[in-house]
Design a protein around this motif. Structure first.
Motif, PDB file in Angstrom:
ATOM      1  N   GLY A  58       0.819  -1.210   0.000  1.00 26.05           N
ATOM      2  CA  GLY A  58       0.000   0.000   0.000  1.00 26.05           C
ATOM      3  C   GLY A  58       0.852   1.259   0.000  1.00 26.05           C
ATOM      4  O   GLY A  58       0.527   2.256  -0.650  1.00 26.05           O
ATOM      5  N   ASP A  59       1.994   1.216   0.746  1.00 25.77           N
ATOM      6  CA  ASP A  59       2.905   2.356   0.759  1.00 25.77           C
ATOM      7  C   ASP A  59       3.482   2.617  -0.634  1.00 25.77           C
ATOM      8  O   ASP A  59       3.760   3.760  -1.005  1.00 25.77           O
ATOM      9  CB  ASP A  59       4.055   2.099   1.737  1.00 25.77           C
ATOM     10  N   ARG A  60       3.680   1.545  -1.390  1.00 25.15           N
ATOM     11  CA  ARG A  60       4.340   1.689  -2.693  1.00 25.15           C
ATOM     12  C   ARG A  60       3.362   2.033  -3.811  1.00 25.15           C
ATOM     13  O   ARG A  60       3.632   2.906  -4.640  1.00 25.15           O
ATOM     14  CB  ARG A  60       5.080   0.404  -3.032  1.00 25.15           C
ATOM     15  N   THR A 105      -7.180  -4.872   4.744  1.00 24.95           N
ATOM     16  CA  THR A 105      -7.208  -4.398   6.123  1.00 24.95           C
ATOM     17  C   THR A 105      -6.179  -3.319   6.455  1.00 24.95           C
ATOM     18  O   THR A 105      -6.535  -2.293   7.056  1.00 24.95           O
ATOM     19  CB  THR A 105      -7.064  -5.592   7.086  1.00 24.95           C
ATOM     20  N   PRO A 106      -4.885  -3.465   6.087  1.00 21.21           N
ATOM     21  CA  PRO A 106      -3.936  -2.397   6.456  1.00 21.21           C
ATOM     22  C   PRO A 106      -4.256  -1.060   5.810  1.00 21.21           C
ATOM     23  O   PRO A 106      -3.887  -0.011   6.347  1.00 21.21           O
ATOM     24  CB  PRO A 106      -2.588  -2.935   5.936  1.00 21.21           C
ATOM     25  N   GLN A 107      -4.936  -1.085   4.689  1.00 15.50           N
ATOM     26  CA  GLN A 107      -5.226   0.170   3.984  1.00 15.50           C
ATOM     27  C   GLN A 107      -6.246   1.007   4.749  1.00 15.50           C
ATOM     28  O   GLN A 107      -6.215   2.244   4.672  1.00 15.50           O
ATOM     29  CB  GLN A 107      -5.723  -0.121   2.563  1.00 15.50           C
ATOM     30  N   THR A 108      -7.163   0.362   5.501  1.00 22.42           N
ATOM     31  CA  THR A 108      -8.127   1.133   6.290  1.00 22.42           C
ATOM     32  C   THR A 108      -7.411   1.933   7.373  1.00 22.42           C
ATOM     33  O   THR A 108      -7.721   3.104   7.599  1.00 22.42           O
ATOM     34  CB  THR A 108      -9.185   0.210   6.924  1.00 22.42           C
ATOM     35  N   MET A 109      -6.438   1.296   8.047  1.00 25.71           N
ATOM     36  CA  MET A 109      -5.664   2.015   9.062  1.00 25.71           C
ATOM     37  C   MET A 109      -4.820   3.113   8.428  1.00 25.71           C
ATOM     38  O   MET A 109      -4.647   4.194   8.995  1.00 25.71           O
ATOM     39  CB  MET A 109      -4.771   1.027   9.818  1.00 25.71           C
ATOM     40  N   ALA A 110      -4.275   2.857   7.231  1.00 28.61           N
ATOM     41  CA  ALA A 110      -3.460   3.865   6.547  1.00 28.61           C
ATOM     42  C   ALA A 110      -4.290   5.111   6.245  1.00 28.61           C
ATOM     43  O   ALA A 110      -3.823   6.246   6.423  1.00 28.61           O
ATOM     44  CB  ALA A 110      -2.880   3.281   5.264  1.00 28.61           C
ATOM     45  N   THR A 113      -4.873   7.137   9.542  1.00 28.00           N
ATOM     46  CA  THR A 113      -3.713   7.883  10.023  1.00 28.00           C
ATOM     47  C   THR A 113      -3.358   9.058   9.109  1.00 28.00           C
ATOM     48  O   THR A 113      -2.800  10.056   9.570  1.00 28.00           O
ATOM     49  CB  THR A 113      -2.486   6.962  10.163  1.00 28.00           C
ATOM     50  N   HIS A 114      -3.697   8.968   7.822  1.00 31.02           N
ATOM     51  CA  HIS A 114      -3.369  10.053   6.896  1.00 31.02           C
ATOM     52  C   HIS A 114      -4.469  11.111   6.797  1.00 31.02           C
ATOM     53  O   HIS A 114      -4.179  12.282   6.556  1.00 31.02           O
ATOM     54  CB  HIS A 114      -3.090   9.486   5.490  1.00 31.02           C
ATOM     55  N   LEU A 115      -5.721  10.724   6.969  1.00 33.66           N
ATOM     56  CA  LEU A 115      -6.828  11.657   6.755  1.00 33.66           C
ATOM     57  C   LEU A 115      -7.289  12.362   8.018  1.00 33.66           C
ATOM     58  O   LEU A 115      -7.928  13.416   7.942  1.00 33.66           O
ATOM     59  CB  LEU A 115      -8.022  10.928   6.125  1.00 33.66           C
ATOM     60  N   ALA A 385       4.501   0.879   9.165  1.00 31.08           N
ATOM     61  CA  ALA A 385       4.953  -0.405   9.700  1.00 31.08           C
ATOM     62  C   ALA A 385       4.146  -0.778  10.944  1.00 31.08           C
ATOM     63  O   ALA A 385       3.780  -1.934  11.136  1.00 31.08           O
ATOM     64  CB  ALA A 385       6.441  -0.340  10.034  1.00 31.08           C
ATOM     65  N   GLY A 386       3.865   0.223  11.785  1.00 29.49           N
ATOM     66  CA  GLY A 386       3.109  -0.045  13.005  1.00 29.49           C
ATOM     67  C   GLY A 386       1.721  -0.563  12.714  1.00 29.49           C
ATOM     68  O   GLY A 386       1.224  -1.472  13.385  1.00 29.49           O
ATOM     69  N   SER A 387       1.068   0.012  11.688  1.00 20.51           N
ATOM     70  CA  SER A 387      -0.262  -0.448  11.296  1.00 20.51           C
ATOM     71  C   SER A 387      -0.229  -1.907  10.865  1.00 20.51           C
ATOM     72  O   SER A 387      -1.076  -2.710  11.268  1.00 20.51           O
ATOM     73  CB  SER A 387      -0.791   0.435  10.156  1.00 20.51           C
TER      74      SER A 387
END
Length: 470
Positions: A58-60, A105-110, A113-115, A385-387
């Motif tokens: 997701g980061d990439r 799932t990790p994208q929901t946390m991302a 944290t960004h919005l 990474a924490g997410s």
């Protein structure tokens, strides 16, 4: 936020919706108890292992793109699950379903944290935690309705219209966040994590099936479990190696006391949630002979309480003394499961109502506050990474809970032939897990509330306006 929550709800719903369908699967697919518990474990295992990698993907490539790919895979696998005619085919389809969930799932946390700024994040996490709690516990109720009136296949077919709606809303409403870097991937780390966790879960869950002896040739269950543990140790060592330029799990993140303790507590709640509802659903349909629908109704109060309480608990979780929320939650969960241990029987099952209410309230007090406490003090460069690590730890707990309770059920059943005694033994294991989570929650360090928060109980609803993609 609402568009993301629909897909997130669907992935977590499938961790528990199958529970009430397990007896029907045993009959219709001519499967064993071990086979149908693998229907649960295969999904959880495929969900847990790739989470560390999919967060980096997701980061990439961007969280919206990864979320969409995972959603399409999840819906296609749901169709394959509903069409399966054997336990083996169903287990295989569940693996692909888990892989789709892991991408989402990790994208929901991302996005959270960004919005959302720090002083609004508690409310957003309250909504996120509410969805997590509601989905995790409401699965048996919805599953009971579908299995009773339509058949077990429909617990998977129901994902098709929900998934299509989530996909449409994703592309209409969710902003396309562009990644600002292109991280490298720790391929060796992924292989070690997959292999180690897979061997460990296989050994624990299948131990009684092989009578804790030989699996194939000279290979024994003890050697399988030992190999899994050894490979996981190698995984941790590789993550800390200077030769690993981009570890999946940067060990320096665990210097943060609250994050480390939060992951311990997170694993314990994962073990507890999965570990309580799988044996309970089997018990209710085996001993008092309840229908799938009635089984779902018995657990429905926990669903209601968990969803409602999580909203308010999330809004309170920005306080400096927020650790007392999960502390109270773990205590209530212990009281609920402890009471159930003594109330199990073949009489009226409504005596379990107070236990269900205590359990659901406790879960609502743990879910979102635990997430906020664990990640609030992380350096922003470590949030991605924490997410991934935090989501992985809960799913790791879910996998261990499924495998461990399956092992206990099979061991006690083989020794006594009494299913009630087997379920009680599984619940004793969960009480031990809750005790560990409670100790971790007590050890949290208090952190000052984020700037601009004077009364977290009045934190605004997370449905904030965001820039939409053009």
């Amino acid at each position: 936020m609402y568009a993301l929550c629909i897909g997130f709800f669907m992935t977590l719903l499938d961790t528990t919706i199958v529970n009430v369908a397990l007896p029907s699967m045993i009959t219709d697919l001519n499967a064993s108890l071990n086979d149908v518990i693998w229907v649960v474990s295969a999904y959880l295992l495929a969900f847990a292992v790739p989470l560390l990698l999919t967060g980096r993907l997701g980061d990439r490539y961007g969280p919206k793109r990864l979320y969409g790919i995972g959603l399409v895979l999840f819906v296609a696998a749901s169709l394959a699950c509903g069409l399966a005619t054997s336990a083996e085919a169903l287990i295989t389809a569940r693996v692909f379903q888990g892989l789709g969930a892991a991408a989402m799932t990790p994208q929901t946390m991302a996005f959270i944290t960004h919005l959302f700024p720090a002083n609004k994040r508690g409310a957003a996490l309250g909504m996120w935690g509410s969805v997590a709690g509601l989905a995790t516990i409401s699965g048996p109720l919805l599953g009971g309705v579908l299995v009773t009136h339509l058949g077990w296949e429909w617990i998977f077919f129901v994902n098709l219209p929900i998934g299509v709606l989530a996909l449409v809303l994703l592309y209409l409403w969710v902003p396309d966040l562009r990644p600002n870097r292109a991280p490298r991937f720790d391929v060796l780390g992924v292989v070690l994590c997959c292999l180690g966790l897979g061997l460990l879960v296989f050994g624990i869950q299948n131990g009684e099936h092989y009578r804790w002896g030989r699996v194939a040739g000279p290979l024994t269950i003890a050697e399988v479990i030992g190999a899994g543990v050894l490979i996981l140790v190698l995984f941790v060592l590789w993550q800390g190696s200077a030769r690993n330029p981009e570890p999946l799990m940067p060990l320096r993140i665990f210097r943060n006391r609250n994050f480390s303790l939060g992951n311990v507590a997170n694993i314990m709640i994962g073990i507890t949630v999965t570990g309580v509802f799988v044996p309970l659903a089997l018990f209710l349909q085996t001993v008092p002979k309840l229908s799938p629908l009635m089984t779902g109704l018995v657990t429905a109060p926990a669903s209601l309480m968990s969803g409602v309480v999580a909203i308010f608990a999330g809004r309170l979780s920005n306080r400096a003394d927020a650790k007392y929320l999960p502390i109270t939650g773990f205590i209530l969960m212990a009281l609920g499961i402890g009471a159930m241990t003594f109330l199990l029987g073949d009489g009226p099952q409504w005596v379990l109502l107070p236990s269900m209410l205590a359990l659901g309230t406790g879960m609502g007090l743990v879910y979102s506050p635990l997430t906020n406490i664990s990640t609030r003090s992380l350096d922003r460069s470590l949030l991605g990474a924490g997410s991934g690590i935090y989501n992985t730890s809960r799913q790791f707990g879910n996998v261990l809970g499924s495998a461990a309770t399956a092992a206990v059920l099979q061991i006690v059943l083989a020794a006594t032939g009494d299913f009630t005694s087997a379920v009680r033994a599984a619940f004793y294991l969960l009480l031990a897990a809750i005790a560990v989570g409670l100790v971790a929650a007590f050890a949290f360090r208090q952190i000052a509330a984020p700037a601009g928060v004077t009364d977290s109980a009045r934190a605004s609803d997370p449905g904030l306006p965001v820039t939409r993609p053009s």
